[in-house]
Design an enzyme around this catalytic site. Sequence first.
Site, PDB file in Angstrom:
ATOM      1  N   GLU A 176       0.837  -1.198   0.000  1.00  0.00           N
ATOM      2  CA  GLU A 176       0.000   0.000   0.000  1.00  0.00           C
ATOM      3  C   GLU A 176       0.878   1.256   0.000  1.00  0.00           C
ATOM      4  O   GLU A 176       0.495   2.294  -0.512  1.00  0.00           O
ATOM      5  CB  GLU A 176      -0.941  -0.003   1.218  1.00  0.00           C
ATOM      6  CG  GLU A 176      -2.181   0.839   1.009  1.00  0.00           C
ATOM      7  CD  GLU A 176      -3.265   0.584   2.044  1.00  0.00           C
ATOM      8  OE1 GLU A 176      -4.403   0.272   1.656  1.00  0.00           O
ATOM      9  OE2 GLU A 176      -2.986   0.705   3.248  1.00  0.00           O
ATOM     10  N   HIS A 181       7.798 -27.220   1.453  1.00  0.00           N
ATOM     11  CA  HIS A 181       7.002 -28.356   0.970  1.00  0.00           C
ATOM     12  C   HIS A 181       5.833 -27.876   0.122  1.00  0.00           C
ATOM     13  O   HIS A 181       4.871 -28.602  -0.101  1.00  0.00           O
ATOM     14  CB  HIS A 181       6.512 -29.172   2.164  1.00  0.00           C
ATOM     15  CG  HIS A 181       7.655 -29.703   2.964  1.00  0.00           C
ATOM     16  ND1 HIS A 181       8.219 -30.934   2.729  1.00  0.00           N
ATOM     17  CD2 HIS A 181       8.383 -29.130   3.948  1.00  0.00           C
ATOM     18  CE1 HIS A 181       9.237 -31.116   3.563  1.00  0.00           C
ATOM     19  NE2 HIS A 181       9.355 -30.031   4.307  1.00  0.00           N
ATOM     20  N   LYS A 221     -13.962   1.110  -3.371  1.00  0.00           N
ATOM     21  CA  LYS A 221     -14.952   1.497  -2.356  1.00  0.00           C
ATOM     22  C   LYS A 221     -16.128   2.206  -3.008  1.00  0.00           C
ATOM     23  O   LYS A 221     -17.279   1.958  -2.674  1.00  0.00           O
ATOM     24  CB  LYS A 221     -14.321   2.455  -1.337  1.00  0.00           C
ATOM     25  CG  LYS A 221     -13.324   1.812  -0.421  1.00  0.00           C
ATOM     26  CD  LYS A 221     -12.907   2.822   0.624  1.00  0.00           C
ATOM     27  CE  LYS A 221     -11.704   2.330   1.398  1.00  0.00           C
ATOM     28  NZ  LYS A 221     -11.121   3.357   2.247  1.00  0.00           N
TER      29      LYS A 221
HETATM   30  O1  LIG Z   1      -8.831   2.345   9.979  1.00  0.00           O
HETATM   31  P1  LIG Z   1      -9.795   2.573   8.862  1.00  0.00           P
HETATM   32  O2  LIG Z   1     -10.052   4.026   8.615  1.00  0.00           O
HETATM   33  O3  LIG Z   1     -11.065   1.803   9.092  1.00  0.00           O
HETATM   34  O4  LIG Z   1      -9.143   2.045   7.554  1.00  0.00           O
HETATM   35  C1  LIG Z   1      -8.828   0.701   7.351  1.00  0.00           C
HETATM   36  C2  LIG Z   1      -8.036   0.520   6.078  1.00  0.00           C
HETATM   37  O5  LIG Z   1      -8.873   0.848   4.995  1.00  0.00           O
HETATM   38  C3  LIG Z   1      -8.442   1.560   3.911  1.00  0.00           C
HETATM   39  O6  LIG Z   1      -9.119   1.183   2.759  1.00  0.00           O
HETATM   40  C4  LIG Z   1      -7.003   1.818   3.682  1.00  0.00           C
HETATM   41  O7  LIG Z   1      -6.561   1.485   2.407  1.00  0.00           O
HETATM   42  C5  LIG Z   1      -6.112   1.205   4.712  1.00  0.00           C
HETATM   43  O8  LIG Z   1      -4.891   1.881   4.705  1.00  0.00           O
HETATM   44  C6  LIG Z   1      -6.734   1.261   6.070  1.00  0.00           C
HETATM   45  O9  LIG Z   1      -5.851   0.714   7.005  1.00  0.00           O
END
Ligand SMILES: O=P(O)(O)OC[C@H]1O[C@H](O)[C@H](O)[C@@H](O)[C@@H]1O
EC number: 5.3.1.9
Length: 530
Positions: free
Chosen positions: A322, A351, A455
């Site tokens: 990332e 293995h 997302k």
């Molecule tokens: O801690 P949060 O805000 O729930 O985020 C959780 C995760 O989701 C995201 O999509 C990011 O790409 C991550 O870097 C992050 O750790």
Amino acid sequence: MDAAASWQRYQDWLYFHDGLTLYVDISRMGFDDSFVDHLRPKFDRALQAMADLEAGAIANPDEGRMVGHYWLRDADLAPTPELRDEIRKNVADVDAFVGRLHRGEIVAPNGQYFTDAISIGIGGSALGPQFVSKALAGFNPSIQLHFIDNADPAGMDEALAQVQDRLATTLVITISKSGGTPETRNGMVEVRHRFEQAGLDFPRHAIAITAYGSQLANLAQSENWLAFFPMHDWVGGRTSELSSVGLLPAALEGIDIRGMLAGAREMDQATRAVDLRQNPAALLALAWYYAGNGQGEKDMVLLPYKDSLLLFSRYLQQLVMESLGKERDLDGNVVHQGIAVYGNKGSTDQHAYVQQLRDGVPNFFVTFIEVLEDRQGPSLELEPGITSGDYLLGFLLGTREALSQKQRDSITITIPRVTPRIVGALIALYERAVGLYAALIHINAYHQPGVEAGKKAAAQNLSLQKTLQSLLREAEKPLTLQELAQKAQAPDQIETIYQILRHLHANQRGVVLQGNLGVPKTLTATATNY
Ligand SMILES: O=P(O)(O)OC[C@H]1O[C@H](O)[C@H](O)[C@@H](O)[C@@H]1O
């Protein structure tokens, strides 16, 4: 290279950290002195960039943020007195809260000690706590941790099944920096529902770890949850293990969090050295750069020869991929950078896929992690003079040698044992190596713009599903996918429509598909209340 030259090279390049008793060996990477000389000016700039970052520069320009995870383990480094006080207070708050839990001063509403905790989070809000738990919690943690780290309903059921007899004495830690990640919210809502079904007062079990002002923070505050620990915008999710995100779960299990912080601090200090040979993070970054030509052409295979380090590769997958997997460099040029990370543990993987490593596509380099202490206490001799631990080392050295013979490069990190201090040091070592490498290849390691696309698409699909459900409820006859797509004003979404309906059908969710399930165009959909 003959044995004598190889041994000399080993000695020339062997890094040793006296305080931590930690070694880094990059002698089995095939670079030469001219390569090191060539990279030296880049390293000078990268080390300066790290120093600027530690001094509070806006090291994440896209998001206009400071990058402060190194301050977490050395508050004196933070750029303002307020930040310094806050960092110290956060650790003290975790210690104090967990101390009260362990002493029984804070108890479950039924008056008993808390026995378990379900930790709900994803990405950086899960991988660090999971790695540390597996590495350090041992057989008898003070409070047993369980994880929900996905939107998979069956995974939630599994975590809940693990505590079903002890729900009344189970804590629920919801961890989300942004406080709005849907997977995490879903897990929390499902767990909360189970508590309510069992007649339990969820807020008296609930702990939030999130940024001030987030949705989750507001909820925790309005319902007066048992505890709240803040996250800061200058700590990224994937570098948050040594913030309250990692410290609280670890402390609950009885892990020495001050030891973890101390180990990270010692490693941070070592990795500020300007002499490359004296800087273990620079040695890793140099080796990565060499392996992949500064373009990530080779994958990083992580092979810890110790079961408790099983989750290190998963933790590093996010930290490395990332951070480094970027389309553009800091000047906006398209570069498509990154290093792929995978691995599990040795000798188990010998293995499985090591066959390909030795004989197949040479598109990787290995990082072996050797742990000197085999186990606590004496070992059985399986045969005269030979223990299981001797076998384990034999397998590691054998694979390292076998790869070397075929010009497959490797790094070896050797640690004395798996302790909080060493785990803290390993986390810091890789955070610093990633930071340095990112500076070498001139990218922003601290943002993740690519994650957003998936997302957004997910949110659109859920909204399309709601439209389809309501169209089907209103329809007076079964509808083909084509008809539904027209009515939903989504003619170019027909494939998604098919997939949504197939899922609803499979889960008896009020939609029935008729026709040949394997030939989408033959299908009609009906709401079951039709
Ligand atoms: O801690 P949060 O805000 O729930 O985020 C959780 C995760 O989701 C995201 O999509 C990011 O790409 C991550 O870097 C992050 O750790």
